[in-house]
Design a protein around this motif. Sequence first.
Motif, PDB file in Angstrom:
ATOM      1  N   THR A  19      35.223  48.571  38.006  1.00  0.00           N
ATOM      2  CA  THR A  19      36.538  49.095  38.360  1.00  0.00           C
ATOM      3  C   THR A  19      37.511  47.948  38.564  1.00  0.00           C
ATOM      4  O   THR A  19      37.218  46.985  39.291  1.00  0.00           O
ATOM      5  N   ALA A  20      38.650  48.029  37.919  1.00  0.00           N
ATOM      6  CA  ALA A  20      39.691  46.997  38.046  1.00  0.00           C
ATOM      7  C   ALA A  20      40.451  47.235  39.341  1.00  0.00           C
ATOM      8  O   ALA A  20      41.566  47.763  39.356  1.00  0.00           O
ATOM      9  N   ASP A  21      39.831  46.815  40.450  1.00  0.00           N
ATOM     10  CA  ASP A  21      40.375  47.103  41.776  1.00  0.00           C
ATOM     11  C   ASP A  21      40.896  45.855  42.490  1.00  0.00           C
ATOM     12  O   ASP A  21      41.048  45.847  43.704  1.00  0.00           O
ATOM     13  N   GLN A  22      41.187  44.807  41.727  1.00  0.00           N
ATOM     14  CA  GLN A  22      41.690  43.569  42.307  1.00  0.00           C
ATOM     15  C   GLN A  22      43.160  43.368  41.936  1.00  0.00           C
ATOM     16  O   GLN A  22      43.720  44.109  41.114  1.00  0.00           O
ATOM     17  N   PRO A  23      43.825  42.387  42.556  1.00  0.00           N
ATOM     18  CA  PRO A  23      45.211  42.088  42.155  1.00  0.00           C
ATOM     19  C   PRO A  23      45.313  41.786  40.667  1.00  0.00           C
ATOM     20  O   PRO A  23      44.360  41.320  40.038  1.00  0.00           O
ATOM     21  N   ALA A  24      46.478  42.050  40.091  1.00  0.00           N
ATOM     22  CA  ALA A  24      46.669  41.941  38.641  1.00  0.00           C
ATOM     23  C   ALA A  24      46.775  40.488  38.210  1.00  0.00           C
ATOM     24  O   ALA A  24      47.873  39.947  37.973  1.00  0.00           O
ATOM     25  N   HIS A  25      45.604  39.849  38.085  1.00  0.00           N
ATOM     26  CA  HIS A  25      45.517  38.472  37.600  1.00  0.00           C
ATOM     27  C   HIS A  25      44.487  38.418  36.478  1.00  0.00           C
ATOM     28  O   HIS A  25      44.032  39.449  35.970  1.00  0.00           O
ATOM     29  N   ASP A  26      44.117  37.200  36.119  1.00  0.00           N
ATOM     30  CA  ASP A  26      43.018  36.973  35.190  1.00  0.00           C
ATOM     31  C   ASP A  26      41.783  36.559  35.979  1.00  0.00           C
ATOM     32  O   ASP A  26      41.894  35.852  36.999  1.00  0.00           O
ATOM     33  N   TYR A  27      40.601  36.953  35.488  1.00  0.00           N
ATOM     34  CA  TYR A  27      39.347  36.658  36.178  1.00  0.00           C
ATOM     35  C   TYR A  27      38.298  36.192  35.164  1.00  0.00           C
ATOM     36  O   TYR A  27      38.304  36.611  34.001  1.00  0.00           O
ATOM     37  N   TYR A  28      37.402  35.335  35.645  1.00  0.00           N
ATOM     38  CA  TYR A  28      36.325  34.836  34.792  1.00  0.00           C
ATOM     39  C   TYR A  28      35.283  35.933  34.518  1.00  0.00           C
ATOM     40  O   TYR A  28      34.858  36.656  35.427  1.00  0.00           O
ATOM     41  N   ILE A  29      34.864  36.034  33.283  1.00  0.00           N
ATOM     42  CA  ILE A  29      33.617  36.694  32.908  1.00  0.00           C
ATOM     43  C   ILE A  29      32.653  35.579  32.530  1.00  0.00           C
ATOM     44  O   ILE A  29      32.973  34.746  31.677  1.00  0.00           O
ATOM     45  N   VAL A  30      31.487  35.536  33.162  1.00  0.00           N
ATOM     46  CA  VAL A  30      30.603  34.381  33.016  1.00  0.00           C
ATOM     47  C   VAL A  30      29.211  34.827  32.581  1.00  0.00           C
ATOM     48  O   VAL A  30      28.661  35.805  33.111  1.00  0.00           O
TER      49      VAL A  30
END
Length: 358
Positions: A246-257
């Motif tokens: 679920t995209a429940d974080q602030p609207a930024h970019d995040y790492y997929i690792v």
Amino acid sequence: MGSFRVLFALFSVLLLVICSNGEDPYRFYNWNVTYGDIYPLGVKQKGILINGQFPGPSIESVTNDNIIISRRNSWQDGVYGTNCPIPPGQNFTYVLQVKDQIGSYFYFPSLAFHKAAGGFGGFKIASRSVIPVPFDPPASDFTILAGDWFMKNHTDLRAILDSGSNLPFPDGLLINGRGSNGYTFTVDQGKTYRFRISNVGISTSINFRIQGHKMRLVEVEGIHTLQNTYDSIDIHLGQSLSVLVTADQPAHDYYIVVSTRFTSQVLTANSTLRYSGSSGGISGPPPAGPTIQVDWSLEQARSFRRNLTASGPRPNPQGSYHYGMINVTRTIRLANSAPIINGKQRYAVNSAVTFRLL
């Protein structure tokens, strides 16, 4: 899982036609398999392309669909000794019904170490609309094909194994055929997405995680699971599974690792989870994952449990027998080993050594 890895050795897709004449639907795929230039780690290599793509295009189907795959200019195909190889330049038409099956899989070549040159792609089977699924439909569905990669070509790697030596350490990890920063997955804030993740590598298990996000496991190779939540998840060679994020974080970019497991040197590859309207790039270091902790991985695997109340594939799709109604007349125990024979590394099942490299 195993049946699909065997059956879908090097198949792919361009043309999709659905027919209805009282039978289950038909899906037709037309493939052109070639050998061309790829740059998975930024260095030119020769790889297997399907309709000009690396990885190959996905096969998308619904339970009980009939799939017709026509392969042109084929490399050799099939499991040697069961299927005859397809001579180069020849065509082969494969007919399959995905009877009573659902879930996430992938296809790959199974002869001559061709898998180390590519030829793999995603395979997903959706449930029929009349069959309930134990979670709400996601906003979208992403396929992630991740795994180790070598800069040596497949013939050199095969020669190393034939000589009785171990494979070298991989040169890197790929996500959908690219190294770090090669892919971006865009999501909308507040929505939930399904990630179908497969380990398509040759030699190493991997760990998958998304910065700042939890993952809810919903399926492992066609089986709906109890929906446990994880910060990171191990995916072993040949394994496929699905998680909801679920995209429940602030609207930024995040790492997929993704990173290697049980290796003294840890390889890592990153992609990006981008919120639409992102107000900033990725901040902070990539989230750390487990490295050599075997017990951690075993405990996580034990936590994967089948959802017994969910509809799904029948345990025996063809209905030829019923569990608990068979008289056991013989029990066979299988044990693998890795002996050194005449100074060369070999591999065996119940002390029987095979020297053929598929």
